[in-house]
Design a protein around this motif. Structure first.
Motif, short mmCIF file in Angstrom:
data_model
loop_
_atom_site.label_atom_id
_atom_site.label_comp_id
_atom_site.label_asym_id
_atom_site.label_seq_id
_atom_site.Cartn_x
_atom_site.Cartn_y
_atom_site.Cartn_z
N CYS A 17 -6.46 0.75 3.46
CA CYS A 17 -7.68 -0.02 3.75
C CYS A 17 -8.02 -0.97 2.61
O CYS A 17 -8.47 -2.10 2.83
N LEU A 18 -7.79 -0.52 1.37
CA LEU A 18 -8.06 -1.36 0.21
C LEU A 18 -7.10 -2.54 0.15
O LEU A 18 -7.52 -3.69 -0.02
N MET A 19 -5.82 -2.27 0.29
CA MET A 19 -4.81 -3.31 0.12
C MET A 19 -4.82 -4.34 1.25
O MET A 19 -4.32 -5.46 1.08
N THR A 20 -5.35 -3.97 2.40
CA THR A 20 -5.36 -4.90 3.53
C THR A 20 -6.69 -5.66 3.68
O THR A 20 -6.84 -6.45 4.61
N ARG A 21 -7.62 -5.43 2.78
CA ARG A 21 -8.85 -6.23 2.79
C ARG A 21 -8.51 -7.69 2.53
O ARG A 21 -7.58 -8.00 1.78
N VAL B 70 -7.89 -8.94 -1.13
CA VAL B 70 -6.72 -8.34 -1.78
C VAL B 70 -5.44 -8.77 -1.06
O VAL B 70 -4.46 -9.15 -1.69
N ARG B 71 -5.47 -8.70 0.27
CA ARG B 71 -4.27 -9.02 1.05
C ARG B 71 -3.79 -10.45 0.81
O ARG B 71 -2.61 -10.69 0.58
N ALA C 254 -6.92 5.44 2.52
CA ALA C 254 -7.86 4.68 1.68
C ALA C 254 -7.16 3.53 0.98
O ALA C 254 -7.68 2.41 0.91
N LEU C 255 -5.96 3.77 0.45
CA LEU C 255 -5.21 2.71 -0.23
C LEU C 255 -4.82 1.61 0.75
O LEU C 255 -4.85 0.42 0.40
N ALA D 244 0.83 -1.21 0.00
CA ALA D 244 0.00 0.00 0.00
C ALA D 244 0.86 1.25 0.00
O ALA D 244 0.56 2.23 -0.71
#
Length: 231
Positions: free
Chosen positions: A176-180, A183-184, A173-174, A68
């Motif tokens: 939060c996105l990358m650690t979902r 995705v993670r 925001a990035l 991220a």
């Protein structure tokens, strides 16, 4: 300059330190890589080696957080390149404000758009990744990012407040996105497997990557600029 930026910058310059030592110290905060990136990167390494019940999940989170941060840095510099150019406050004669240590004249900054702050995007993403694993440590990481990495850059006129606020929001925001989970797992699982299978090259690469993150790849930028001028 919008009213919000004007109010914050006017307040900071009117209440600027009259001590030369204090202003030199604040300038140092913007230049020392040990202050800008080493602290948060050290926390990531601590998270990696921490032995607790979330050992494997934490390692995935560290990988996703680094991803991220790298993505945030790339996106931030692309936005600065393609969005309308915004001159930095310290270089804008229309601002009519006197910034402490206004002799800060790194040449590339004159031609590098102020919006958004890539420092805010990258280290905001890293701090948010820490927060998602350890809430208390993460709050401290976010406060550290704001107080020791971002606020000095506004104080010295290197960024408008909205530059760092927008960068911070985008970085968070990035992260939060990358650690979902979806995705993670897709990103981190193969990397984690490779590091566990080949620890020597894995940790060597991790060390070099973290070093470049701490410096925000400035040596590569300087080398690229030197080659461009030579050609």
């Amino acid at each position: 300059m919008n009213g919000f930026d004007n109010a914050i910058l006017t307040f900071l310059t009117q209440h600027a330190f009259h001590s030369g030592f204090a202003n030199h110290a604040i300038r140092a905060l913007t230049e020392f890589y040990t202050v800008k990136g080493l602290v948060l990167t050290t926390v990531l390494w601590w998270m990696w080696f921490a032995q607790d019940e979330r050992y494997a999940a934490n390692r995935e989170m560290v990988i996703a957080t680094i991803a991220a941060g790298l993505l945030a840095l790339v996106v931030g510099r692309l936005l600065a390149h393609y969005l309308p150019f915004r001159i930095r406050p310290i270089h804008d004669p229309n601002v009519h404000l006197h910034f402490p240590e206004s002799t800060y004249t790194e040449p590339t900054l004159r031609f590098w758009s102020s919006f958004p702050s890539d420092h805010a995007m990258m280290w905001g993403a890293i701090a948010m990744g820490i927060f998602l694993v350890y809430r208390v440590v993460g709050v401290l990481a976010l406060l550290y990012t704001i107080l020791f990495i971002l606020l000095p850059r506004v104080y010295l006129g290197l960024h408008y407040p909205t530059d760092v606020l927008a960068g911070l929001v985008l970085g968070i925001a990035l992260a939060c996105l990358m650690t979902r989970d979806a995705v993670r797992t897709r990103i981190a699982a193969p990397i984690l497997h490779w590091i566990e299978r080949y620890p020597a090259p894995g940790y060597t690469f991790a060390f070099v990557l973290c070093f470049e993150m701490i410096t925000q790849f400035d040596d590569l930028r300087v080398a690229t600029e030197a080659i461009r001028k030579a050609l």
